[in-house]
Scaffold this active site. Structure first.
Site, PDB file in Angstrom:
ATOM      1  CE  LYS A  14      -3.787  -2.505   2.150  1.00  0.00           C
ATOM      2  NZ  LYS A  14      -4.624  -2.795   3.315  1.00  0.00           N
ATOM      3  CD  GLN A  58      -3.479  -4.337   6.350  1.00  0.00           C
ATOM      4  OE1 GLN A  58      -3.591  -3.297   5.696  1.00  0.00           O
ATOM      5  NE2 GLN A  58      -3.907  -5.491   5.887  1.00  0.00           N
ATOM      6  CG  ASP A  81      -9.755  -0.450   4.784  1.00  0.00           C
ATOM      7  OD1 ASP A  81      -9.448  -0.878   3.662  1.00  0.00           O
ATOM      8  OD2 ASP A  81      -9.054  -0.596   5.803  1.00  0.00           O
TER       9      ASP A  81
HETATM   10  N1  GUN Z   1      -6.871  -7.066   6.259  1.00  0.00           N
HETATM   11  C1  GUN Z   1      -7.210  -7.891   5.240  1.00  0.00           C
HETATM   12  N2  GUN Z   1      -7.807  -7.181   4.259  1.00  0.00           N
HETATM   13  C2  GUN Z   1      -7.847  -5.904   4.683  1.00  0.00           C
HETATM   14  C3  GUN Z   1      -8.325  -4.698   4.103  1.00  0.00           C
HETATM   15  O1  GUN Z   1      -8.865  -4.658   3.001  1.00  0.00           O
HETATM   16  N3  GUN Z   1      -8.162  -3.582   4.852  1.00  0.00           N
HETATM   17  C4  GUN Z   1      -7.587  -3.604   6.068  1.00  0.00           C
HETATM   18  N4  GUN Z   1      -7.500  -2.459   6.741  1.00  0.00           N
HETATM   19  N5  GUN Z   1      -7.130  -4.694   6.634  1.00  0.00           N
HETATM   20  C5  GUN Z   1      -7.259  -5.837   5.929  1.00  0.00           C
END
Ligand code: GUN
Length: 243
Positions: A14, A58, A81
């Protein structure tokens, strides 16, 4: 928070995507024993920080942290998200700014492949808040006929074999095999599973599925990069919304 190896990879990807797009980013890698109060204080600071348009925590967070409390603390206008209940509700009624990144990536793959969802049998295997449930809404908004299957579904194969568009999001390696797929179906594999030999594999058994499907996404390299692209799109939107 903590030292989940998969999270480390995702966060690095990211950050890299941000740098490639020219989006400024900050990372706060908190030790696993950080208190919930401390994490909430950081979110509050970032909520108020004008140069930050988007915030992402995350997941998963360590066991002593209440995931819902954390998600609820993020300003919905910075929730790139789309996990905050305000944004989940907006998706439900079809009036939204942020789309959850993975389901949005799946929709983009479908659209860019020239596949029309309207009237199609869409079967999703998995009912998570991150993928299965929002995926159902997005396909429904495109006039798909949507079935959501899960661990308690009886005769799963009967459902999956009806699917014109099959989305696998269960988190079980090679769970969907070729015999569970309707000939000519579009198969989208959201799973990212690490096998004991450290290799990545999806929820779909690619070798048998590719013989039956008309289109299929690989793992790695299918939905994963799309998820990150959609995060960048949400972040750009957030920058516009937050001025
Ligand atoms: N953990 C697994 N997939 C995701 C996601 O799309 N966003 C976040 N913040 N954590 C995750």
């Amino acid at each position: 928070m903590g030292d989940d190896p998969a999270s480390r990879v995702y966060v690095n990807n990211k950050k890299k995507a941000c740098a490639e797009c020219g989006i400024y980013s900050e990372e706060y890698a908190l030790p696993g024993e950080t208190s919930q109060e401390e994490l909430l204080r950081l979110i509050d600071t970032l909520n108020k920080k004008p140069e930050i348009s988007g915030i992402l925590v995350q997941l998963p967070v360590p066991k002593h942290i209440d995931e819902k409390t954390i998600i609820n603390a993020i300003d919905p206008k910075k929730d790139v998200d789309a996990f905050h209940p305000v944004n989940v509700g907006k998706i439900m009624v079809g009036d939204y700014d942020f789309v959850p990144c993975t389901p949005a990536g799946v929709m983009e793959l479908i659209k860019e492949s020239g596949i029309d969802v309207a009237g199609k049998e869409c079967v999703i295997v998995g009912r998570s808040n991150i993928v299965g449930k929002p995926q159902a809404m997005l396909l429904l908004h495109q006039n798909g006929t949507v079935t959501v299957c899960h661990s308690k579904t009886q005769n799963l194969k009967e459902h999956t074999r009806r699917a014109d568009i099959l989305v696998a999001a269960v988190g079980i390696p090679n769970f969907i095999t070729g015999d569970m797929i309707k000939p000519g179906a579009v198969v989208i594999d959201v799973g990212i599973n690490r096998l004991e030999n450290k290799k990545l594999c999806g929820d779909v058994e690619f070798e048998s599925a590719k013989e039956v499907a008309s289109a299929i996404t690989p793992v790695p390299g299918g939905v994963g990069p799309m998820t990150i692209a959609m995060l960048m799109k949400n972040t750009l939107k957030a920058a516009v919304i937050n001025g």
